[in-house]
Design a protein around this motif. Structure first.
Motif, mmCIF file in Angstrom:
data_model
loop_
_atom_site.group_PDB
_atom_site.id
_atom_site.type_symbol
_atom_site.label_atom_id
_atom_site.label_comp_id
_atom_site.label_asym_id
_atom_site.label_seq_id
_atom_site.Cartn_x
_atom_site.Cartn_y
_atom_site.Cartn_z
ATOM 1 N N PHE A 128 0.827 -1.202 0.000
ATOM 2 C CA PHE A 128 0.000 0.000 0.000
ATOM 3 C C PHE A 128 0.865 1.257 0.000
ATOM 4 C CE2 PHE A 128 -1.993 3.439 2.409
ATOM 5 C CZ PHE A 128 -3.107 3.684 1.621
ATOM 6 N N ARG A 129 1.884 1.302 0.864
ATOM 7 C CA ARG A 129 2.756 2.478 0.937
ATOM 8 C C ARG A 129 3.473 2.714 -0.391
ATOM 9 N NH1 ARG A 129 4.396 0.035 5.869
ATOM 10 N NH2 ARG A 129 6.461 -0.259 4.933
ATOM 11 N N GLY A 130 3.937 1.643 -1.005
ATOM 12 C CA GLY A 130 4.597 1.773 -2.308
ATOM 13 C C GLY A 130 3.651 2.277 -3.377
ATOM 14 N N ALA A 131 2.439 1.726 -3.395
ATOM 15 C CA ALA A 131 1.441 2.152 -4.384
ATOM 16 C C ALA A 131 1.072 3.620 -4.183
ATOM 17 C CB ALA A 131 0.194 1.269 -4.286
ATOM 18 N N LEU A 132 0.977 4.039 -2.941
ATOM 19 C CA LEU A 132 0.638 5.431 -2.655
ATOM 20 C C LEU A 132 1.727 6.370 -3.161
ATOM 21 C CD1 LEU A 132 -1.637 7.016 -1.400
ATOM 22 C CD2 LEU A 132 -0.536 6.757 0.815
ATOM 23 N N ASN A 133 2.979 6.003 -2.950
ATOM 24 C CA ASN A 133 4.069 6.829 -3.466
ATOM 25 C C ASN A 133 4.063 6.872 -4.993
ATOM 26 O OD1 ASN A 133 5.454 8.028 -1.233
ATOM 27 N ND2 ASN A 133 6.134 5.992 -0.653
ATOM 28 N N LEU A 134 3.721 5.762 -5.635
ATOM 29 C CA LEU A 134 3.624 5.746 -7.096
ATOM 30 C C LEU A 134 2.456 6.603 -7.585
ATOM 31 C CD1 LEU A 134 4.357 1.991 -7.902
ATOM 32 C CD2 LEU A 134 5.840 3.966 -8.370
ATOM 33 N N ALA A 135 1.427 6.747 -6.753
ATOM 34 C CA ALA A 135 0.236 7.514 -7.127
ATOM 35 C C ALA A 135 0.401 9.011 -6.889
ATOM 36 C CB ALA A 135 -0.967 7.008 -6.335
ATOM 37 N N ARG A 136 1.564 9.435 -6.401
ATOM 38 C CA ARG A 136 1.784 10.840 -6.051
ATOM 39 C C ARG A 136 1.419 11.797 -7.187
ATOM 40 N NH1 ARG A 136 5.089 13.502 -2.239
ATOM 41 N NH2 ARG A 136 5.938 11.492 -1.611
ATOM 42 N N ALA A 137 1.885 11.528 -8.398
ATOM 43 C CA ALA A 137 1.613 12.438 -9.527
ATOM 44 C C ALA A 137 0.118 12.519 -9.815
ATOM 45 C CB ALA A 137 2.386 12.002 -10.765
ATOM 46 N N GLY A 138 -0.574 11.397 -9.750
ATOM 47 C CA GLY A 138 -2.015 11.397 -9.983
ATOM 48 C C GLY A 138 -2.772 12.144 -8.902
ATOM 49 N N LEU A 139 -2.343 11.981 -7.644
ATOM 50 C CA LEU A 139 -2.985 12.718 -6.554
ATOM 51 C C LEU A 139 -2.716 14.216 -6.676
ATOM 52 C CD1 LEU A 139 -2.306 10.284 -3.591
ATOM 53 C CD2 LEU A 139 -4.535 10.912 -4.532
ATOM 54 N N ASP A 140 -1.514 14.568 -7.111
ATOM 55 C CA ASP A 140 -1.195 15.984 -7.326
ATOM 56 C C ASP A 140 -2.108 16.570 -8.404
ATOM 57 O OD1 ASP A 140 0.139 18.465 -7.135
ATOM 58 O OD2 ASP A 140 1.563 17.878 -8.686
ATOM 59 N N ARG A 141 -2.287 15.852 -9.479
ATOM 60 C CA ARG A 141 -3.156 16.316 -10.565
ATOM 61 C C ARG A 141 -4.604 16.435 -10.076
ATOM 62 N NH1 ARG A 141 -1.175 13.421 -14.034
ATOM 63 N NH2 ARG A 141 -2.421 11.545 -13.695
ATOM 64 N N ALA A 142 -5.070 15.435 -9.322
ATOM 65 C CA ALA A 142 -6.433 15.480 -8.784
ATOM 66 C C ALA A 142 -6.612 16.679 -7.860
ATOM 67 C CB ALA A 142 -6.750 14.184 -8.044
ATOM 68 N N PHE A 143 -5.604 16.948 -7.018
ATOM 69 C CA PHE A 143 -5.655 18.106 -6.119
ATOM 70 C C PHE A 143 -5.717 19.402 -6.920
ATOM 71 C CE2 PHE A 143 -3.027 21.476 -4.210
ATOM 72 C CZ PHE A 143 -3.819 21.798 -3.128
ATOM 73 N N ARG A 144 -4.818 19.561 -7.893
ATOM 74 C CA ARG A 144 -4.794 20.798 -8.687
ATOM 75 C C ARG A 144 -6.123 21.009 -9.404
ATOM 76 N NH1 ARG A 144 -1.264 20.091 -12.703
ATOM 77 N NH2 ARG A 144 -0.478 18.113 -11.984
ATOM 78 N N ASP A 145 -6.654 19.957 -10.017
ATOM 79 C CA ASP A 145 -7.934 20.075 -10.721
ATOM 80 C C ASP A 145 -9.059 20.446 -9.761
ATOM 81 O OD1 ASP A 145 -6.576 19.350 -13.025
ATOM 82 O OD2 ASP A 145 -7.429 17.325 -13.124
ATOM 83 N N ALA A 146 -9.075 19.809 -8.590
ATOM 84 C CA ALA A 146 -10.130 20.071 -7.615
ATOM 85 C C ALA A 146 -10.061 21.497 -7.080
ATOM 86 C CB ALA A 146 -10.040 19.066 -6.460
ATOM 87 N N VAL A 147 -8.875 21.946 -6.713
ATOM 88 C CA VAL A 147 -8.740 23.290 -6.142
ATOM 89 C C VAL A 147 -9.015 24.349 -7.196
ATOM 90 C CG1 VAL A 147 -7.096 24.879 -5.061
ATOM 91 C CG2 VAL A 147 -7.242 22.529 -4.274
ATOM 92 N N THR A 148 -8.642 24.082 -8.430
ATOM 93 C CA THR A 148 -8.978 25.013 -9.523
ATOM 94 C C THR A 148 -10.489 25.102 -9.691
ATOM 95 O OG1 THR A 148 -6.879 24.579 -10.637
ATOM 96 C CG2 THR A 148 -8.667 25.464 -11.986
ATOM 97 N N ALA A 149 -11.171 23.956 -9.666
ATOM 98 C CA ALA A 149 -12.631 23.944 -9.792
ATOM 99 C C ALA A 149 -13.283 24.645 -8.592
ATOM 100 C CB ALA A 149 -13.149 22.510 -9.922
ATOM 101 N N LEU A 150 -12.731 24.414 -7.398
ATOM 102 C CA LEU A 150 -13.265 25.083 -6.206
ATOM 103 C C LEU A 150 -13.109 26.589 -6.331
ATOM 104 C CD1 LEU A 150 -14.427 25.072 -3.348
ATOM 105 C CD2 LEU A 150 -12.086 24.714 -2.509
ATOM 106 N N ASP A 151 -11.958 27.037 -6.803
ATOM 107 C CA ASP A 151 -11.719 28.465 -6.959
ATOM 108 C C ASP A 151 -12.727 29.070 -7.944
ATOM 109 O OD1 ASP A 151 -10.329 30.863 -6.377
ATOM 110 O OD2 ASP A 151 -9.135 30.643 -8.203
ATOM 111 N N ARG A 152 -12.940 28.376 -9.061
ATOM 112 C CA ARG A 152 -13.931 28.865 -10.038
ATOM 113 C C ARG A 152 -15.318 28.954 -9.393
ATOM 114 N NH1 ARG A 152 -11.236 25.773 -14.029
ATOM 115 N NH2 ARG A 152 -12.572 24.008 -13.539
ATOM 116 N N ARG A 153 -15.662 27.960 -8.632
ATOM 117 C CA ARG A 153 -16.970 27.933 -7.972
ATOM 118 C C ARG A 153 -17.120 29.089 -6.986
ATOM 119 N NH1 ARG A 153 -19.933 22.791 -5.173
ATOM 120 N NH2 ARG A 153 -21.564 23.997 -4.218
#
Length: 156
Positions: A128-153
């Motif tokens: 799980f810890r290894g998979a989470l570290n591999l998912a870092r870029a995807g989580l970063d993208r999800a965060f950026r997209d979400a916060v951008t959408a929140l800001d627009r809202r």
């Protein structure tokens, strides 16, 4: 199959074996961002694309979150320090391999806007810890997209 996680306190976001920290500046002011995070729980599904369902639980002391793809979380709110910090831990999930999980949203004024920092803190099996570290870029993208959408809202 859902399983209960180890209950952790707010300090876990600073001591967890895996800590993923993401930050972004947006135009909305901290009080508005805090309200969207802590008070409009159902609204998360409107601006965070990974969230299919979000609803308060236990009279606002917790949350029920369902992600697209089927992950489910029952959470306890740990900190609501308006307009600076909102944090919660996961108590029950169907995600395999996780043993403890907490998240913190820290809001810092920048001019008339906000620097939003999200810390995703976890412990689990080595896989799980290894998979989470591999998912870092995807989580970063999800965060950026979400916060951008929140800001627009919040600013439209």
């Amino acid at each position: 199959m859902a399983h209960r996680l180890r209950p952790v306190e707010h300090g876990f976001v600073r001591s967890a074996p895996v800590r993923l920290v993401f930050a972004r500046g947006i135009g909305a002011p901290p009080p508005a961002v805090f309200r969207a995070l802590a008070e409009d729980v159902a609204g998360w599904a409107e601006w965070f694309p990974a969230v299919a369902v979000a609803r308060p639980a236990r009279g606002g002391a917790g949350r029920e979150i369902r992600l697209r793809g089927g992950a489910r979380f029952l959470e306890t709110v740990l900190v609501t320090e308006a307009p600076d910090v909102y944090a919660y831990r996961v108590d029950v999930t169907n995600t395999p391999g996780v043993r403890a999980l907490a998240e913190e949203w820290r809001l810092v004024p920048i001019g008339t806007g906000t620097r939003v920092q999200w810390t995703f803190a976890a412990d689990g099996t080595a896989l799980f810890r290894g998979a989470l570290n591999l998912a870092r870029a995807g989580l970063d993208r999800a965060f950026r997209d979400a916060v951008t959408a929140l800001d627009r809202r919040l600013t439209s």
